[in-house]
Design an enzyme around this catalytic site. Structure first.
Site, PDB file in Angstrom:
ATOM      1  N   GLU A  31      -2.888  -4.033  -3.412  1.00 58.15           N
ATOM      2  CA  GLU A  31      -2.888  -3.015  -1.909  1.00 58.15           C
ATOM      3  C   GLU A  31      -1.655  -2.231  -1.839  1.00 58.15           C
ATOM      4  O   GLU A  31      -0.945  -2.719  -2.197  1.00 58.15           O
ATOM      5  CB  GLU A  31      -2.569  -4.234  -1.191  1.00 58.15           C
ATOM      6  N   HIS A  33      -0.248  -0.784   0.396  1.00 58.93           N
ATOM      7  CA  HIS A  33       0.550  -1.026   1.749  1.00 58.93           C
ATOM      8  C   HIS A  33       1.994  -0.064   1.899  1.00 58.93           C
ATOM      9  O   HIS A  33       2.444  -0.002   0.904  1.00 58.93           O
ATOM     10  CB  HIS A  33       0.730  -2.359   2.171  1.00 58.93           C
ATOM     11  N   ASP A  58      -4.546   0.676   2.006  1.00 55.64           N
ATOM     12  CA  ASP A  58      -4.434   0.194   3.480  1.00 55.64           C
ATOM     13  C   ASP A  58      -3.951   1.458   4.388  1.00 55.64           C
ATOM     14  O   ASP A  58      -3.322   2.290   3.988  1.00 55.64           O
ATOM     15  CB  ASP A  58      -3.166  -0.733   3.466  1.00 55.64           C
ATOM     16  N   HIS A  72      -8.699  -1.640   3.268  1.00 54.30           N
ATOM     17  CA  HIS A  72      -8.154  -2.207   4.622  1.00 54.30           C
ATOM     18  C   HIS A  72      -8.101  -1.523   5.711  1.00 54.30           C
ATOM     19  O   HIS A  72      -7.257  -0.533   5.623  1.00 54.30           O
ATOM     20  CB  HIS A  72      -6.731  -2.863   4.244  1.00 54.30           C
ATOM     21  N   GLU A  93      -9.051  -4.781   9.969  1.00 62.18           N
ATOM     22  CA  GLU A  93      -7.929  -5.697   9.830  1.00 62.18           C
ATOM     23  C   GLU A  93      -7.110  -5.277  10.983  1.00 62.18           C
ATOM     24  O   GLU A  93      -6.098  -4.222  10.985  1.00 62.18           O
ATOM     25  CB  GLU A  93      -6.870  -5.372   8.587  1.00 62.18           C
TER      26      GLU A  93
END
Lengths: 133, 312
Positions: B115, B117, B147, B236, B272
């Site tokens: 991920e 992020h 993300d 995401h 999300e």
């Protein structure tokens, strides 16, 4: 602090059983964490409860709260409550109302923020007037 | 799952192991059958299972690379047992950890989706190190999950409101926004905030809260995603709220989806909703509905445009 704070202390969180005060609390994070990622302190009617007088129970297992930092295998599932067991030094009585303040500090184990490798602190404090059941 | 199906919101399923499954990642066979049965009953396709890489699970020290790999092994196995093709992993697993786990991921037929992020932009030194490892392995089992919170255009209003509720002053919010806009690495932002917020009288809990402005909202350039689209195994689609036109004020969806669409990404896009961290004014269901309406509108426009171009 956030919307999940309302689940930390529910209306039936305070009870007296076998002369012992019990306070149930839930976590305010969106996923389960082990007890090693939590610190909890509590006051009743403004009186801090001595840490050495508290046991914490999760999944039917009890430990001194002091031991929590070591409990990385004892998980608190998000819909489960942990129970604090406290000696009734303050002479609480069933049916009476008390102001309980609980401070729950969560150390989020996958978000590292400090240069020293420290975890993000997600802290919540809840104060609620509760009838002792 | 039942409600998502009733509302016709999605057919792909992503779950967070430590959120939805008590006892994760150690589940008995009868529970695994029960979960698989529910996924089948409601007609979902498993899209992604989310692992957590809890390197700070001990309070005395961080897990070593070896221990981190051990922590992830049962999570990879559970993704396989539950039928999920992708396991979301997090940047707290260093490249060396992924190196150790790559053979198991292949054997288990589970793609490890790192991920990205915020603060992990595609050019973050730790991500560069991982990309070098991916190049070396050249395996379809090692990929990325961008993300959208890594490439935002503003701090969401819902988050700013939650700061105010925590007693943070307007002056400190201005300081936080100012630090957020700086082109410096995130750790430097945490440091500057710590210093300036302390001198303005903020307490540790408020500073912890304000740190979320940096830990959740990144400022990567959108086009930088292009570099990793071939290795993208899942997306995401982070969002916090909508304006009266159905647009997300803090994330430029039209621009981000264009980058991934034109870059040839064909996989799932997860809805999300993260506004629940700050407000319970809306339900996740209604917000996901709005998110999907926005994404469909944008993707239909991109599709129509692509068809027009191919006609020419």
């Amino acid at each position: 602090m956030g919307p999940l704070d309302k689940f930390i202390l529910r209306d039936n969180a305070l009870s007296l059983n076998d002369g012992e005060i019990q306070i149930k609390f839930q976590s305010h994070w969106y996923r389960s964490l082990p007890l090693s990622c939590m610190d909890v302190t509590v006051t009743i009617n403004g009186q801090p409860v001595d840490e050495s007088d508290i046991l914490i129970e999760a999944n039917g297992n009890q430990y001194p709260v002091r031991q929590m930092p070591e409990l990385d295998k004892e998980w608190l599932f998000i819909t489960d409550a942990a129970t604090l067991h406290v000696k009734n030094n303050q002479f609480l009585q069933k049916g009476k109302q008390y102001e309980v303040a609980l401070n729950l500090e969560l150390y989020i184990p996958y978000i590292i923020v400090g240069k020293d490798g420290s975890a993000l602190l997600a802290s919540s404090s809840v104060t609620k007037k509760l009838i002792c059941n | 799952m039942s409600k998502v199906r009733d509302m016709k919101l999605a057919s792909g399923l992503e779950i967070i192991g430590f959120q939805s499954l008590k006892g994760f990642p150690h589940l008995a066979d009868d529970r695994i059958s029960e979960i698989r049965g529910l996924i089948e009953k409601y007609g979902f396709e498993p899209a992604c299972l989310d692992a957590n890489v809890d390197v700070a699970i001990r309070r005395d020290r961080l897990l070593t690379n070896e221990e981190t790999a051990e922590y992830l092994i049962p999570q990879i196995r559970m993704a396989n047992k539950l039928g999920f093709p992708v396991l979301r992993v997090q940047m707290t697993a260093k490249a060396e950890v992924i190196r150790k786990l790559a053979p198991l991921a292949e054997k288990a037929n589970v793609k490890l989706g790192m991920e990205l992020h915020t603060p992990y932009q595609v050019d973050h030194p730790a991500v560069i190190e991982l990309r070098e490892l991916y190049e070396e392995f050249d395996s379809p089992y090692l990929g990325f999950i961008p993300d959208f919170g890594t490439s935002m255009r503003g701090i969401p209003e819902a988050l700013l409101n939650s700061f105010r509720e925590a007693g943070v002053t307007d002056e400190l919010i201005v300081v936080t926004k100012e630090i957020w806009r700086k082109d410096v690495p995130t750790p430097a932002k945490f440091g500057e905030l710590q210093e300036r917020a302390s001198s303005l009288g903020a307490n540790p809990a408020q500073i912890g809260r304000l740190n979320m402005a940096f830990s959740m909202n990144g400022r990567q350039q959108l086009r930088a995603w292009e570099e990793i689209i071939p290795q993208t195994v899942h997306l995401h689609g982070k969002f916090y709220g909508f304006d009266e036109n159905g647009d997300e004020p803090s994330i430029d969806y039209a621009a981000i989806l264009k980058v991934f669409y034109e870059g040839g990404y064909k996989g799932y896009l997860a809805s999300e909703y993260e506004g629940t961290a700050f407000t319970d004014e809306f339900t996740g269901f209604e917000m996901v509905q709005k998110h999907q309406a926005l994404c469909k509108r944008i993707l239909n426009e991109l599709e129509a445009k692509a068809l027009t171009i191919s006609d020419v």
